[in-house]
Design a protein around this motif. Structure first.
Motif, PDB file in Angstrom:
ATOM      1  N   CYS A  33       0.826  -1.271  -0.013  1.00 50.25           N
ATOM      2  CA  CYS A  33      -0.030  -0.036  -0.149  1.00 50.25           C
ATOM      3  C   CYS A  33       0.999   1.144   0.198  1.00 50.25           C
ATOM      4  O   CYS A  33       1.885   1.349   0.741  1.00 50.25           O
ATOM      5  CB  CYS A  33      -1.032  -0.048   1.266  1.00 50.25           C
ATOM      6  N   LEU A  34       0.594   2.179  -0.918  1.00 52.33           N
ATOM      7  CA  LEU A  34       1.266   3.281  -0.999  1.00 52.33           C
ATOM      8  C   LEU A  34       0.658   4.328  -0.693  1.00 52.33           C
ATOM      9  O   LEU A  34      -0.586   4.619  -1.104  1.00 52.33           O
ATOM     10  CB  LEU A  34       1.720   3.552  -2.524  1.00 52.33           C
ATOM     11  N   ILE A  35       1.131   5.093   0.528  1.00 56.57           N
ATOM     12  CA  ILE A  35       0.373   6.512   0.924  1.00 56.57           C
ATOM     13  C   ILE A  35       1.316   7.585   0.960  1.00 56.57           C
ATOM     14  O   ILE A  35       2.356   7.465   0.767  1.00 56.57           O
ATOM     15  CB  ILE A  35      -0.074   6.168   2.438  1.00 56.57           C
ATOM     16  N   MET A 201      -0.279  -7.111  -5.614  1.00 54.59           N
ATOM     17  CA  MET A 201      -0.879  -5.766  -5.704  1.00 54.59           C
ATOM     18  C   MET A 201      -0.265  -4.555  -5.359  1.00 54.59           C
ATOM     19  O   MET A 201       0.457  -4.531  -4.109  1.00 54.59           O
ATOM     20  CB  MET A 201      -2.096  -5.584  -5.035  1.00 54.59           C
ATOM     21  N   ILE A 202      -0.287  -3.581  -6.049  1.00 54.47           N
ATOM     22  CA  ILE A 202       0.398  -2.163  -5.466  1.00 54.47           C
ATOM     23  C   ILE A 202      -0.915  -1.296  -5.327  1.00 54.47           C
ATOM     24  O   ILE A 202      -1.467  -1.097  -6.403  1.00 54.47           O
ATOM     25  CB  ILE A 202       1.402  -1.508  -6.429  1.00 54.47           C
ATOM     26  N   VAL A 203      -1.051  -0.805  -4.109  1.00 53.59           N
ATOM     27  CA  VAL A 203      -2.440   0.016  -3.982  1.00 53.59           C
ATOM     28  C   VAL A 203      -2.207   1.268  -3.421  1.00 53.59           C
ATOM     29  O   VAL A 203      -1.705   1.407  -2.449  1.00 53.59           O
ATOM     30  CB  VAL A 203      -3.405  -0.812  -3.007  1.00 53.59           C
ATOM     31  N   VAL A 204      -2.503   2.416  -4.414  1.00 53.60           N
ATOM     32  CA  VAL A 204      -2.466   3.724  -3.588  1.00 53.60           C
ATOM     33  C   VAL A 204      -3.855   3.891  -3.149  1.00 53.60           C
ATOM     34  O   VAL A 204      -4.631   3.795  -3.656  1.00 53.60           O
ATOM     35  CB  VAL A 204      -2.184   4.882  -4.886  1.00 53.60           C
ATOM     36  N   THR A 205      -3.528   4.362  -1.952  1.00 47.03           N
ATOM     37  CA  THR A 205      -4.987   4.520  -1.050  1.00 47.03           C
ATOM     38  C   THR A 205      -4.926   5.418   0.156  1.00 47.03           C
ATOM     39  O   THR A 205      -3.932   5.695   0.734  1.00 47.03           O
ATOM     40  CB  THR A 205      -5.330   3.028  -0.632  1.00 47.03           C
ATOM     41  N   HIS A 206      -5.854   6.056   0.575  1.00 45.46           N
ATOM     42  CA  HIS A 206      -6.008   6.560   1.604  1.00 45.46           C
ATOM     43  C   HIS A 206      -6.989   6.025   2.825  1.00 45.46           C
ATOM     44  O   HIS A 206      -7.315   6.441   3.863  1.00 45.46           O
ATOM     45  CB  HIS A 206      -6.835   7.976   1.474  1.00 45.46           C
TER      46      HIS A 206
END
Ligand code: ADP
Ligand code: MG
Length: 252
Positions: A33-35, A201-206
């Protein structure tokens, strides 16, 4: 499934340096997860993975292979358009805006890639599309057009459409940011299931709850660099860097 490696990735838009030397390994079947704050380079990093943007320097490999380039001796050469499209087809991407074809039903949207790009027979593509739409909980919505579906349903069609190409890795760029709050959960549930099935998975998320529960690694980016990364429970509960602390204090 494939691993994804970022090796000293730089990206400039003219004078603006947006990625300033990103090094990161996403292992097979991991969820990263990319924040980070708006403008920190998260979308650009994802877009570089499937060559929607070209890196200025450094390399990105998926399953050991660069997407946009081939190595000839010690020279890098840009791969042919056809080859790039072939490699790109193995990288699923889901955006904040669902980008479905409005004049096609849910099922037709999911059949499009396999019939047009993989040359799958219509019958096989249809079977596969039905299976994927069932998997994302849309068995009873297959013949609906996007305008007849809620945002959450449209995003689930978009996920099924990405999966129809049998991707080696899935990239998500704020997949729930455009949704009404009550529709976020159904999309996150589908992503959770994908993670359980072993998708890389690479997930950009808030969605910090999702990062904590589903992420194997959380990566905090700010101003084009990775400031800190690690186990989500540690990074989110006990950030080490001032910039991470400041960001988390605003979003949690
Ligand atoms: P994030 O997804 O973290 O919000 P982005 O990757 O979208 O960040 O953007 C990082 C920086 O790059 C921003 O300053 C943005 O304005 C700039 N940027 C993104 N795409 C382009 C582009 N195509 N041309 C010029 N600048 C861009
Ligand atoms: Mg973005």
């Amino acid at each position: 499934m494939s691993d994804v490696k970022f090796l000293n990735v730089h990206k400039n838009f003219g004078q603006l340096e947006v990625l300033k030397g990103i090094n990161l390994t996403v292992h097979k079947q991991q969820v990263v997860c990319l924040i980070g704050p708006s403008g920190s380079g998260k979308s650009t990093l994802l877009r570089c993975v499937n060559h929607l943007e070209m890196t200025t320097s450094g390399a990105i490999t998926v399953g050991g292979r660069m997407i946009g380039y081939d190595v000839h001796g010690d020279q890098l050469q840009e791969a042919s358009e056809a080859e790039i499209n072939k490699r790109r087809s193995k990288i699923g991407m889901v955006f904040q805006s669902f980008n479905l074809f409005g004049h096609m039903t849910a099922k037709e949207n999911v059949m499009f890639g396999p019939t047009k790009l993989l040359k799958m027979s219509k019958k096989d593509a249809e079977e596969h599309a039905c299976e994927l739409l069932r998997k994302v909980g849309l068995a009873d919505r297959m013949n609906n057009y996007p305008s007849q579906l809620s945002g959450g349903q449209q995003q689930r069609v978009a996920i099924a459409r990405a999966l129809s190409m049998k991707p080696e890795v899935m990239l998500f760029d704020e997949p729930t940011s455009a949704l009404d709050p009550e529709l976020v959960g159904e999309v996150l549930d589908v992503m959770k299931q994908l993670a359980r099935d072993g998708m890389t998975m690479i997930v950009v998320t808030h969605e910090m709850g999702f990062a904590r529960e589903v992420g194997d690694v959380v990566v905090f980016m700010d101003d084009g660099v990775i400031v800190e990364q690690g186990d989500p429970r540690e990074v989110l509960s006990n950030p080490q860097h001032e910039r991470t602390k400041s960001f988390l204090s605003k979003v949690i």
